[in-house]
Scaffold this motif. Structure first.
Motif, PDB file in Angstrom:
ATOM      1  N   LYS A   1       0.999  -1.346   0.238  1.00  0.00           N
ATOM      2  CA  LYS A   1      -0.025   0.033  -0.104  1.00  0.00           C
ATOM      3  C   LYS A   1       0.921   1.239  -0.028  1.00  0.00           C
ATOM      4  CE  LYS A   1      -4.427  -1.460   0.099  1.00  0.00           C
ATOM      5  NZ  LYS A   1      -4.762  -2.148   1.072  1.00  0.00           N
ATOM      6  N   LEU A   2       2.176   1.232  -0.043  1.00  0.00           N
ATOM      7  CA  LEU A   2       3.033   2.084  -0.124  1.00  0.00           C
ATOM      8  C   LEU A   2       3.750   2.237  -1.543  1.00  0.00           C
ATOM      9  CD1 LEU A   2       4.853   1.795   3.288  1.00  0.00           C
ATOM     10  CD2 LEU A   2       3.325   3.809   2.548  1.00  0.00           C
ATOM     11  N   VAL A   3       3.769   3.415  -1.917  1.00  0.00           N
ATOM     12  CA  VAL A   3       4.560   3.779  -3.540  1.00  0.00           C
ATOM     13  C   VAL A   3       5.964   3.933  -3.092  1.00  0.00           C
ATOM     14  CG1 VAL A   3       4.480   4.865  -5.509  1.00  0.00           C
ATOM     15  CG2 VAL A   3       2.292   4.481  -4.162  1.00  0.00           C
TER      16      VAL A   3
ATOM     17  N   PRO B   1      11.530  14.850   3.540  1.00  0.00           N
ATOM     18  CA  PRO B   1      10.373  15.937   3.960  1.00  0.00           C
ATOM     19  C   PRO B   1       9.172  15.199   4.864  1.00  0.00           C
ATOM     20  CG  PRO B   1      10.728  16.362   1.729  1.00  0.00           C
ATOM     21  CD  PRO B   1      11.589  15.013   2.121  1.00  0.00           C
TER      22      PRO B   1
ATOM     23  N   THR C   1       6.367  11.747   3.629  1.00  0.00           N
ATOM     24  CA  THR C   1       6.807  11.082   2.381  1.00  0.00           C
ATOM     25  C   THR C   1       6.975   9.584   2.808  1.00  0.00           C
ATOM     26  OG1 THR C   1       9.072  11.770   3.072  1.00  0.00           O
ATOM     27  CG2 THR C   1       8.227  12.807   1.405  1.00  0.00           C
TER      28      THR C   1
ATOM     29  N   SER D   1       5.748   5.359   8.013  1.00  0.00           N
ATOM     30  CA  SER D   1       4.693   4.175   7.532  1.00  0.00           C
ATOM     31  C   SER D   1       5.504   2.901   6.881  1.00  0.00           C
ATOM     32  CB  SER D   1       3.882   4.632   6.190  1.00  0.00           C
ATOM     33  OG  SER D   1       3.153   5.807   6.795  1.00  0.00           O
TER      34      SER D   1
ATOM     35  N   ILE E   1       0.034   6.842  -5.537  1.00  0.00           N
ATOM     36  CA  ILE E   1      -0.357   7.051  -4.432  1.00  0.00           C
ATOM     37  C   ILE E   1      -1.937   7.534  -4.273  1.00  0.00           C
ATOM     38  CG2 ILE E   1      -0.317   8.671  -2.312  1.00  0.00           C
ATOM     39  CD1 ILE E   1       2.710   9.010  -2.846  1.00  0.00           C
TER      40      ILE E   1
ATOM     41  N   SER F   1       1.387  12.555   2.190  1.00  0.00           N
ATOM     42  CA  SER F   1       0.381  12.830   3.380  1.00  0.00           C
ATOM     43  C   SER F   1      -0.363  13.926   2.914  1.00  0.00           C
ATOM     44  CB  SER F   1       0.933  12.979   4.615  1.00  0.00           C
ATOM     45  OG  SER F   1       1.496  14.148   4.949  1.00  0.00           O
TER      46      SER F   1
ATOM     47  N   LYS G   1      -3.206  12.661   0.661  1.00  0.00           N
ATOM     48  CA  LYS G   1      -4.290  12.148   1.579  1.00  0.00           C
ATOM     49  C   LYS G   1      -5.238  13.196   2.073  1.00  0.00           C
ATOM     50  CE  LYS G   1      -3.945   8.117   4.672  1.00  0.00           C
ATOM     51  NZ  LYS G   1      -3.125   7.316   5.377  1.00  0.00           N
TER      52      LYS G   1
HETATM   53  N1  LIG Z   1       4.939   7.102  -0.858  1.00  0.00           N
HETATM   54  C1  LIG Z   1       3.758   6.851  -0.182  1.00  0.00           C
HETATM   55  N2  LIG Z   1       3.026   5.896  -0.612  1.00  0.00           N
HETATM   56  C2  LIG Z   1       1.847   5.743  -0.038  1.00  0.00           C
HETATM   57  N3  LIG Z   1       1.254   6.685   0.876  1.00  0.00           N
HETATM   58  C3  LIG Z   1       2.130   7.296   1.455  1.00  0.00           C
HETATM   59  C4  LIG Z   1       3.282   7.742   1.111  1.00  0.00           C
HETATM   60  N4  LIG Z   1       4.267   8.761   1.669  1.00  0.00           N
HETATM   61  C5  LIG Z   1       3.376   9.086   2.505  1.00  0.00           C
HETATM   62  N5  LIG Z   1       1.949   8.479   2.242  1.00  0.00           N
HETATM   63  C6  LIG Z   1       0.955   8.612   3.205  1.00  0.00           C
HETATM   64  O1  LIG Z   1       1.069   9.623   4.338  1.00  0.00           O
HETATM   65  C7  LIG Z   1       0.721   9.536   5.502  1.00  0.00           C
HETATM   66  C8  LIG Z   1       1.980  10.000   6.358  1.00  0.00           C
HETATM   67  O2  LIG Z   1       3.014   9.171   6.202  1.00  0.00           O
HETATM   68  P1  LIG Z   1       4.211   9.027   7.267  1.00  0.00           P
HETATM   69  O3  LIG Z   1       4.931   7.676   6.764  1.00  0.00           O
HETATM   70  O4  LIG Z   1       3.900   9.440   8.402  1.00  0.00           O
HETATM   71  O5  LIG Z   1       5.235  10.191   6.708  1.00  0.00           O
HETATM   72  P2  LIG Z   1       6.590  10.671   7.397  1.00  0.00           P
HETATM   73  O6  LIG Z   1       7.152   9.448   8.511  1.00  0.00           O
HETATM   74  O7  LIG Z   1       7.747  10.586   6.390  1.00  0.00           O
HETATM   75  O8  LIG Z   1       6.328  11.849   8.010  1.00  0.00           O
HETATM   76  C9  LIG Z   1       0.749   7.984   5.782  1.00  0.00           C
HETATM   77  O9  LIG Z   1      -0.447   7.740   6.055  1.00  0.00           O
HETATM   78  C10 LIG Z   1       0.981   7.309   4.295  1.00  0.00           C
HETATM   79  O10 LIG Z   1      -0.127   6.537   3.920  1.00  0.00           O
END
Ligand SMILES: Nc1ncnc2c1ncn2[C@@H]1O[C@H](COP(=O)(O)OP(=O)(O)O)[C@@H](O)[C@H]1O
Ligand SMILES: [Mg+2]
Length: 424
Positions: free
Chosen positions: A177-179, A217, A220, A224, A350, A377, A380
């Motif tokens: 579910k992550l790109v 940043p 990103t 996750s 995403i 995010s 999202k």
């Molecule tokens: N590359 C990605 N692919 C899919 N979802 C992402 C991606 N980057 C961020 N998200 C979504 O954005 C939200 C925040 O990401 P997070 O992992 O908390 O970022 P960070 O820790 O880098 O600040 C998560 O819920 C995630 O699902």
């Protein structure tokens, strides 16, 4: 007391009984043996389970297998393969049963208890032994039992407040579910392999693996990805915010850092995720606070000492501000993984994941083209706004206008935010 003959006999017989008895499962092995012999890929302890000189060293801290074997009439040390094994099993069985501390070993070891349950007049029960045995690392039960144990210790309450612990079965974030870009995928795969071939790495002396720094940043996917790795690798996830450690317990900060790392070692195998890793950089540049300086040094030292190969702890640091880190910090990680803002193609992927359960007519291709500079995010948030706005007119299906409007609102809000920040 460290009774080497007794410990060795118990271990060798456990392996032998486990090999002979197909009814016994890996869960029946005492947890330290299960951990030691665990095969990540097969998710079990494979048969035959052998006891080598190396196993004796690692599990029991015993370094003279040959002497021990020759002092026991039912044991043999095989030079080829450096294995220690029973020659006359029945005599070994009798020896253990008659040893003055033998029964204690049997009672706490389900494999032995299973075998000895109907042996002579020994008062042991397999069921009781199972009840004593710790459950597997993936379950909440396993972590809770460790926490219960730890919480009776001094300062445990503060420590457990600092570390957020999640077990794999509770994590619904999955890697698919992550790109991720190719570098990121490769790194994840590399860690999977490193854990799978941990014993090999140790054997060849390659212990400098398993310390990663995620850089990029906000939003990103750093947190996750770390969580998804925990689910994928079936390792409990220990999350620490460095700012929390300093803010709340200033005088105790250095000690807290040591406690956190100790906790990780006790929870191992696990992932220790340290977020806001740049906090230390800020404290380094200001020499006003000696307590903070001590904390920084503790942290660097703790990172040096912890090892995936030795302690079964995979360390992942994350930072949004890599420019704040000095070389002393960088140097300690053996891989730096970049989390850039997603490009157009990644943004579309995403978006497709986020909207996969949402009804309506819309084109994520077009949205990805007008969201340059957006993080995962941010995307999202845009979709969440679109959904909520549509609900204002009781619509459950989205159209393209909803999305475009949400992007516009998002842009307006971010520019307001920048103005506010500049005025500060
Ligand atoms: N590359 C990605 N692919 C899919 N979802 C992402 C991606 N980057 C961020 N998200 C979504 O954005 C939200 C925040 O990401 P997070 O992992 O908390 O970022 P960070 O820790 O880098 O600040 C998560 O819920 C995630 O699902
Ligand atoms: Mg994060």
């Amino acid at each position: 007391m460290h009774d080497k003959k007794l410990e060795t006999t118990a271990l060798v017989l456990t392996a032998e009984i486990y090999n002979r008895t197909n009814d016994l499962k890996a869960d029946d092995l005492p947890s330290e043996l299960r951990k030691h012999y665990w095969n990540i890929k097969e998710k079990t302890v494979l048969r035959p389970m052998n006891v080598t000189a190396r196993d004796l060293e690692e599990i029991l801290d015993i370094h003279d297998p040959k002497e021990i074997a020759s002092s026991l009439p039912f044991m043999e040390y095989e030079e080829f393969g450096q294995k220690i094994r029973p020659t006359v099993f029945d005599i070994g069985v009798k020896w253990l049963a008659r040893h003055e501390h033998g029964v204690e070993y049997i009672k706490n070891n389900p494999v032995l208890a299973h075998f000895y349950e109907n042996y002579d007049s020994l008062d042991v029960s397999y069921e009781a032994a199972i009840g004593q045995n710790e459950p597997k690392e993936v379950s909440r039960q396993w972590v809770d039992s460790l926490i219960t144990q730890i919480s009776t210790e001094k300062n445990a309450e503060n420590l457990l407040k600092l570390v957020h612990i999640t077990v794999p079965e509770e994590i619904d974030q999955t890697l698919d579910k992550l790109v991720l870009n190719q570098d990121q995928k490769d790194e994840v795969e590399k860690m999977v392999k490193a854990i799978q071939f941990k014993d090999y790495l140790k054997r060849i002396g390659l212990i400098e693996v398993g310390k990663l720094l995620f850089v990029g940043p906000p939003g990103t996917g750093k947190t996750s990805t770390a969580r998804a790795m925990s689910a994928k690798l079936k390792l409990p996830f220990l999350e620490v915010q460095l700012s929390m450690i300093t803010d709340q317990y200033l005088g105790e900060t250095a000690k807290n850092i040591d406690r956190v790392f100790d906790l990780a070692k006790r929870m191992s195998p696990c992932i220790l995720f340290i977020d806001e890793f740049d906090f230390m950089a800020k404290t380094r540049s200001s020499d006003e606070n000696a307590a903070l300086k001590r904390a920084v040094n503790s942290l660097l030292k703790a990172i040096d000492e912890i090892s995936l190969v030795k302690h079964d702890v995979l360390l992942i640091g994350a930072t949004n501000h890599p420019q704040l880190l000095d070389s002393a910090a960088w140097r300690r990680f053996d891989d730096i993984l970049d989390f850039p803002l997603p490009d157009k193609e990644m943004r579309r992927e995403i978006l497709d994941i986020i909207v996969s359960e949402i009804e309506g007519q819309f084109d994520t291709e077009e949205i990805s083209a007008i969201t340059d500079g957006y993080s995962g995010s941010d995307l999202k948030l845009v979709i969440r706004e679109s959904v909520l706005n549509a609900l204002m007119t009781d619509r459950m299906a989205l159209d393209q206008d909803d999305l475009i409007r949400a992007v516009g609102e998002f842009n307006k809000r971010t520019s307001l935010k920048y103005i506010a920040e500049e005025e500060l």
